[in-house]
Design a protein around this motif. Structure first.
Motif, PDB file in Angstrom:
ATOM      1  N   SER A 152      49.650  16.290  22.040  1.00 49.88           N
ATOM      2  CA  SER A 152      50.829  15.460  22.316  1.00 49.88           C
ATOM      3  C   SER A 152      50.506  14.342  23.304  1.00 49.88           C
ATOM      4  O   SER A 152      50.947  13.200  23.123  1.00 49.88           O
ATOM      5  CB  SER A 152      51.966  16.329  22.845  1.00 49.88           C
ATOM      6  N   SER A 153      49.732  14.650  24.349  1.00 48.48           N
ATOM      7  CA  SER A 153      49.362  13.601  25.307  1.00 48.48           C
ATOM      8  C   SER A 153      48.472  12.545  24.660  1.00 48.48           C
ATOM      9  O   SER A 153      48.562  11.351  24.986  1.00 48.48           O
ATOM     10  CB  SER A 153      48.651  14.225  26.509  1.00 48.48           C
ATOM     11  N   ALA A 187      51.566   6.952  12.811  1.00 44.25           N
ATOM     12  CA  ALA A 187      50.807   8.202  12.846  1.00 44.25           C
ATOM     13  C   ALA A 187      51.162   9.036  14.070  1.00 44.25           C
ATOM     14  O   ALA A 187      51.311  10.265  13.981  1.00 44.25           O
ATOM     15  CB  ALA A 187      49.311   7.896  12.818  1.00 44.25           C
ATOM     16  N   SER A 188      51.318   8.399  15.227  1.00 42.92           N
ATOM     17  CA  SER A 188      51.634   9.132  16.454  1.00 42.92           C
ATOM     18  C   SER A 188      53.036   9.730  16.397  1.00 42.92           C
ATOM     19  O   SER A 188      53.255  10.872  16.825  1.00 42.92           O
ATOM     20  CB  SER A 188      51.513   8.203  17.665  1.00 42.92           C
ATOM     21  N   ILE A 189      53.992   8.971  15.866  1.00 41.88           N
ATOM     22  CA  ILE A 189      55.352   9.496  15.732  1.00 41.88           C
ATOM     23  C   ILE A 189      55.361  10.708  14.799  1.00 41.88           C
ATOM     24  O   ILE A 189      56.069  11.694  15.043  1.00 41.88           O
ATOM     25  CB  ILE A 189      56.301   8.392  15.234  1.00 41.88           C
ATOM     26  N   GLY A 190      54.569  10.655  13.750  1.00 37.77           N
ATOM     27  CA  GLY A 190      54.482  11.802  12.858  1.00 37.77           C
ATOM     28  C   GLY A 190      53.936  13.045  13.539  1.00 37.77           C
ATOM     29  O   GLY A 190      54.459  14.149  13.360  1.00 37.77           O
ATOM     30  N   ASP A 213      57.085  13.862  29.306  1.00 33.18           N
ATOM     31  CA  ASP A 213      55.875  13.035  29.213  1.00 33.18           C
ATOM     32  C   ASP A 213      56.162  11.632  28.704  1.00 33.18           C
ATOM     33  O   ASP A 213      55.311  10.735  28.852  1.00 33.18           O
ATOM     34  CB  ASP A 213      54.856  13.713  28.299  1.00 33.18           C
ATOM     35  N   ILE A 214      57.326  11.424  28.098  1.00 33.57           N
ATOM     36  CA  ILE A 214      57.649  10.093  27.588  1.00 33.57           C
ATOM     37  C   ILE A 214      57.996   9.133  28.724  1.00 33.57           C
ATOM     38  O   ILE A 214      57.689   7.930  28.645  1.00 33.57           O
ATOM     39  CB  ILE A 214      58.813  10.181  26.575  1.00 33.57           C
ATOM     40  N   LEU A 247      42.324   4.698  30.781  1.00 30.38           N
ATOM     41  CA  LEU A 247      42.399   3.732  29.705  1.00 30.38           C
ATOM     42  C   LEU A 247      43.798   3.583  29.168  1.00 30.38           C
ATOM     43  O   LEU A 247      44.081   2.668  28.423  1.00 30.38           O
ATOM     44  CB  LEU A 247      41.462   4.154  28.565  1.00 30.38           C
ATOM     45  N   THR A 248      44.694   4.490  29.508  1.00 33.15           N
ATOM     46  CA  THR A 248      46.072   4.382  29.043  1.00 33.15           C
ATOM     47  C   THR A 248      46.900   3.442  29.906  1.00 33.15           C
ATOM     48  O   THR A 248      48.059   3.213  29.639  1.00 33.15           O
ATOM     49  CB  THR A 248      46.731   5.764  29.048  1.00 33.15           C
ATOM     50  N   MET A 249      46.296   2.913  30.965  1.00 31.23           N
ATOM     51  CA  MET A 249      47.005   1.961  31.813  1.00 31.23           C
ATOM     52  C   MET A 249      47.330   0.702  31.027  1.00 31.23           C
ATOM     53  O   MET A 249      46.613   0.341  30.094  1.00 31.23           O
ATOM     54  CB  MET A 249      46.132   1.605  33.023  1.00 31.23           C
TER      55      MET A 249
END
Length: 452
Positions: free
Chosen positions: A304-305, A329-332, A351-352, A240-242
């Motif tokens: 993190s993933s 929120a994710s950056i935090g 991973d980035i 789903l991350t595609m």
């Protein structure tokens, strides 16, 4: 005067502590009463629609929505005074004043809600519902399929409905689970809490719920790609991350896109979108938890993933307002991981790079972080005054530049005023590596002695 003040503060402390104890005891007592009612099989009292909805709200665990709301109010009182994740300021009374046995029992009940909510997959449920109906009734019309989904979601848009559909019941389980997860994390982060309350399994359950709901429900909803999910993909959320653009292109190439299915799934997207605020609160609470609690490395990598998967979401126009909130929120969360666990910084940076391959870099909706400082704002006062004089003496030239700028804007060549979310993430990760100097008391005292 000082003695009177001490007695006043002591009285307020005892009153607050009693309030926490009374609230937890009342919730546990209500749960016990409901269990006794179920064991007595009081079916006659559950004939009214209001009673059935009340029972539906307790599905997924022993706590009702009203119980979870009371616990949320207590959590807000505790953590409302904690402004920053590193702050140690907290009210004098909190969950640490509650009896350890009752608090352990309450946490176990919250874990039941979290575990049940982690299995809710509303989009896949609709797929299975339509597939079963297709096998049983091969000649079902389009109107019949639409009525089937509406019946499954009956009672969602109309609270006064005489019945509640199975989809609404599963949505209530999901909603209660998200609220229970936030409450459980806040109890774990309570200052001076008994260490027996903190459990790695509890935190792992919350992370599993966060990951599941984000990848299986929220992601496909914002991307409008729920029609591309098949029942076989239920155990592979990483797909789903595609990039949504690539997935839509591949689907169009195969000619398998069912427009009627897309129309039916939009009815399911509405309740999923209403759960987004609760999910964002859970992510913010998880950020505070990373600063305060030492967790295992495997749990940190999973978190993190999950946070990085947000940057692969390419929302449709109707849901573009939500993506900026998810980026914040994710950056935090990722910044907290980088600051709190330096040993995982290299893995986080690695991973980035895969995210950059699939992230919608060119989309304007992803560039939602405004630039706080421009070259003009960083100029010295003298240089700024000189530039202002030049502007006043060359008004025509400035007007011509503005006209050219407006023409270039119409042609799509705008001057960058915002930056991409991934750029902000990288800058935040760099800042998280900064170590501020600290001064020990011994060094300061020795310096004073030398001066004397």
């Amino acid at each position: 005067m000082s003695g009177h003040l001490i007695n006043t503060l002591r009285g307020e402390y005892d009153e607050d502590a009693e309030k926490f104890n009374a609230t937890v005891e009342s919730i546990l007592s209500a749960v016990e009463d409901r269990e006794m009612a179920r064991s007595a099989k009081l079916d006659a009292s559950m004939s009214s629609p209001a009673s059935r909805l009340k029972v539906a709200e307790t599905l997924g665990g022993p706590l009702s929505s009203h119980d979870l709301s009371k616990l949320s109010v207590l959590c807000n009182e505790v953590f409302g005074a904690i402004v920053t994740p590193s702050s140690e300021t907290a009210p004098s009374s909190n969950f640490s004043n509650v009896d350890i046995d009752g608090l352990s029992q309450l946490c176990s009940m919250l874990e039941v809600h979290i575990e049940q909510a982690a299995s809710i997959d509303l989009i896949t449920d609709v797929h299975e519902l339509l597939q079963r109906n297709k096998k049983q009734n091969a000649n079902t019309s389009v109107g019949g399929r639409s009525a089937l989904v509406e019946e499954w979601l009956e009672g969602l848009s109309n609270p006064r409905s005489s019945s509640v559909g199975p989809g609404v019941l599963r949505y209530l389980i999901l909603r209660n689970g998200l609220e229970a997860a936030t409450i459980l994390l806040q109890i774990i982060m309570t200052p001076n809490i008994d260490r027996r309350i903190i459990s790695e399994d509890s935190i792992e359950g919350v992370v599993s719920l966060l990951r599941h709901h984000l990848t299986r429900n929220v992601g496909p909803t914002l991307n409008n790609t729920g029609h591309l999910i098949t029942v076989k993909e239920k155990k592979s959320p990483s797909k789903l991350t595609m990039s949504a653009k690539k997935r839509r292109r591949s689907s169009d190439g195969e000619g398998t896109t069912d427009q009627r299915l897309i129309k039916e799934l939009k009815k399911v997207y509405k309740p999923i979108v209403t759960s987004v605020p609760q999910l964002l609160i859970l992510m913010e609470t998880m950020e505070k938890l990373v600063y305060k609690i030492q967790v295992e490395d495997s749990l940190v990598l999973t978190l993190s993933s999950t946070a990085l998967s947000v940057f692969g979401i390419e929302p449709v126009l109707a849901y573009q307002n939500y993506i900026h909130l998810f980026h914040v929120a994710s950056i935090g969360v990722l910044t907290a991981i980088s600051r709190r666990f330096p040993q995982h910084r290299s893995v986080l940076i690695e991973d980035i790079f895969p995210v950059l391959l699939h992230a919608p870099i060119a989309k304007k909706s992803q560039c939602s972080f405004p630039i706080a400082f421009t070259p003009d704002s960083l100029m010295s006062p003298q240089r700024s005054k000189t530039k202002s004089t030049v502007k006043n003496s060359s008004a025509r030239s400035t007007n011509r530049k503005r006209r050219r700028s407006s023409i270039s804007s119409l042609e799509g060549e705008e001057e960058p005023s915002n930056v991409h979310a991934i750029s902000v993430l990288i800058l935040s990760l760099i800042q998280s590596c900064v170590v501020f100097p600290t001064y020990e008391n011994e060094d300061i005292d020795s310096g004073k002695e030398t001066e004397n």
